[in-house]
Write a protein that holds these residues in place. Structure first.
Motif: not given
Length: 636
Positions: A325-352
């Protein structure tokens, strides 16, 4: 022939599921796929083979099942754990009870043979030799290695052997039951969707195992690449009719198309001929001089073996215009040193991530793929780092748990509550596009199958018109037509897609780039699945000194010409390695033959120490042969 169903029919109440069908396992190591739409009767056929469902008698025909030699049939649904207090090792070791008994008897025979004389010595020597051959043929010298390989390939550690079954989740118990079934090595192995909930590494291992499995396998699966790499026969169930095809899944698709076109062409040609003959009859039927001719033409039509028009392919599937219904800009998702997990880190992600890209997130189970998606949609907090979405981003999120969604609402009310401003006609039209038609819209959600719940969830998500789709295992409960439909929808979607999937064919068709999550970190491959596989193979085959030292998340830069040169070199190296391994295999097999001949020499009949020495060398040589053959398979 190992197993045969003749004139089979299955009815539940007044409904005929399968009618007048034949099914055969023609040789002891045939690999068979059973394919068809959801609800076509594939699992029913497996249950017939397993003895869980009986054939229905029909007028004029008596269905029959023939199984010469009473082959052992193994079906995953039949394996249950009665005692959850037992350890994994205690439970799995039950599979090896006969093998362990043989080992114990072999150990008992050695001192007995040392003391025996005359006829008794000959009898014991004969028993020892026969028992040793059987023990070896049944894998007595490598079953532990195979057991350990299965555990690790299915995501368990060797330490898990000592854990009690009660400590594992339902999904893990299913995997353990699967391992137990595989290790039991039935003559006919029945597998119903074996790749569901397995990660790519486990699927790849299972492919290799089943390809080399020396017994017959019958597989129900919607994983097209899995079937292509294993099976040599396909049975299709369509409109209740069971048809046999030779070859793998791709061969089946091609042959089915050829058969359809040939039958359609013959049908059309015959109908034209019938029309021509009837026109002649009509033209001359009232002319006395042409009576004989018209009768001849009518008789010609009468004696024709009519070619029926082939049934059209069952390609019915859901459909929708997937327009944001809407158009996004060129940049959709920027991730910088994102650490995901529950009680302990599972992964660190960087993405553009940019507009229009379709990112497949792959990796082993438990590595953090679903956790990443949940973090991005706000279902759970990140441990550290940052991420942000671009302008006008509207997310449509599919969670694999939606296949288990329950509600006492009807389908129509469940959708209508989500979009209360729609008219009933608009709601029914939308649901109809996702195959909920007529009275099906009044079924309770809790009564739907997993595939139907997935369709209902996608119907609600797509109607909202998101421009970013975040999908976690969307194809798990879809048949092949459904997968192909979703592939086409996502490939033509003008927005952006992030998805997790273990279906390699789906990833191949949809992804424009791959994010691989592993224990070594997260790495982005800015190209599709085929190039990703080629790149991974080059990395795996490269000598240790030539291994690339790219940091995780760095985009690998390899030109097309460089990749071609490296691939050619690797192909040469692989061929040389394979030739050397083949020579070694031939030498080892020859040596085993020589040792067996030596063991059969009459002068050694009562020389137990000599026989033991020769047998030990045979065992060592066969172990080396097994390892060499495994290396050969890896290089083939």
């Amino acid at each position: 022939m190992l197993y045969q169903i003749k004139d089979g029919r299955v009815m539940f109440a007044a409904d005929t599921v399968l009618s007048d069908f034949d099914f055969e396992v023609r040789n002891k190591n045939e690999k068979i796929a059973v394919v068809g739409r959801n609800g076509a009767g594939k699992t029913t056929l497996l249950k017939v083979i397993a003895g869980e469902v009986e054939l229905t008698k029909q007028d004029g025909k008596e269905p029959s099942i023939t199984a010469p030699g009473n082959p052992v049939i193994g079906y995953l649904r039949q394996i249950t754990f009665e005692d959850l207090s037992a350890t994994v090792d205690e439970e799995i070791s039950k599979v090896f009870a006969d093998l362990l008994a043989e080992r114990d008897r072999l150990e008992e025979l050695v001192p007995l043979m040392e003391k025996a004389e005359g006829e008794e010595a000959a009898r014991l020597a004969k028993e020892y030799t026969q028992l040793m051959d059987d023990f070896r043929d049944r894998g007595g010298y490598y079953y532990k290695k195979e057991y350990d390989a299965m555990l690790t390939s299915f995501g368990f550690s060797l330490e898990d052997k000592e854990k009690h079954l009660s400590e594992f989740s339902g999904g893990q118990l299913t995997k353990l039951a699967f391992i137990k079934l595989l290790l039991s090595k039935p003559d006919i192995l029945l597998l119903d969707e074996p790749t569901n909930h397995l990660d790519m590494r486990a699927i790849s291992w299972l492919e290799d195992y089943l390809r080399s499995y020396s017994r017959a396998v019958v597989i129900v699966s919607h994983d097209r690449m899995f079937l292509d790499r294993i099976v040599n026969t396909v049975y299709e169930i369509s409109y209740g009719v069971v048809t046999r095809f030779s070859g793998n899944y791709t061969d089946y698709v091609s042959e089915k198309k050829l058969r359809y076109e040939k039958q359609l062409s013959e049908h059309i040609a015959q109908q034209k001929e019938i029309k021509r003959l009837m026109e002649l009859v009509e033209r001359f039927k009232n002319k006395p001089s042409k009576v004989a001719m018209t009768r001849s033409k009518l008789k010609q039509i009468e004696h024709m073996e009519l070619v029926a028009r082939p049934a059209d392919f069952d390609t019915k599937s859901f459909s929708a215009a997937l327009n944001p219904k809407l158009e996004t800009g060129k940049d959709v998702l920027y991730i910088k040193d994102l650490v995901v997990g529950y009680d302990k880190p599972l992964a660190t992600i960087n993405l553009d991530l940019k507009k229009g890209q379709r990112l497949a997130v792959i990796g082993d189970n438990g590595i953090g793929k679903s956790t990443l998606l949940k973090t991005l949609v706000g279902d759970m907090p990140q441990l550290s780092g940052d991420f942000r979405f671009g302008t006008n981003v509207q997310i449509g999120y599919f969670d694999q748990r939606m296949a288990m969604y329950t509600s006492d609402k009807t389908v129509i009310n469940d959708f209508w509550d989500e979009y209360p401003t729609l008219t009933e006609t608009e709601v029914r039209n939308r649901l109809g596009a996702f195959l909920f038609t007529s009275d099906e819209v009044f079924k309770e959600v809790s009564m739907l199958s997993g595939g139907e719940r997935v369709r209902l969830s996608l119907c609600k998500i797509f109607y909202a018109g998101p421009n970013v789709l975040i999908l976690d295992e969307p194809t798990n409960h879809m048949d092949m037509i459904g997968k192909e439909t979703l592939e086409a929808m996502l490939s033509g979607f003008p927005g952006t897609v992030i998805f997790v999937s273990h279906d390699r064919y789906f990833v191949k068709k949809v992804a424009t780039q791959i994010m691989e999550m592993s224990e070594d970190g997260v790495r982005l491959y800015p190209f599709g699945y085929d190039d990703y596989i080629e790149k991974k193979q080059m990395q795996a085959d490269a000598p240790s000194g030539e291994k690339e030292k790219e940091a995780p998340d760095k985009e690998p830069e390899v030109s097309a010409s460089q990749a071609a040169r490296l691939a050619a070199k690797e192909a040469e190296r692989c061929e040389r390695r394979r030739q050397k391994l083949e020579e070694k295999i031939e030498q080892l097999e020859s040596r085993i033959g020589e040792l067996k001949e030596e063991m059969g020499r009459p002068e050694y009949a009562s020389m137990y120490s000599k026989l033991t020495e020769i047998q030990e060398e045979i065992d060592r040589t066969e172990e080396e042969l097994l390892s060499t053959m495994e290396l050969w398979e890896e290089n083939s």
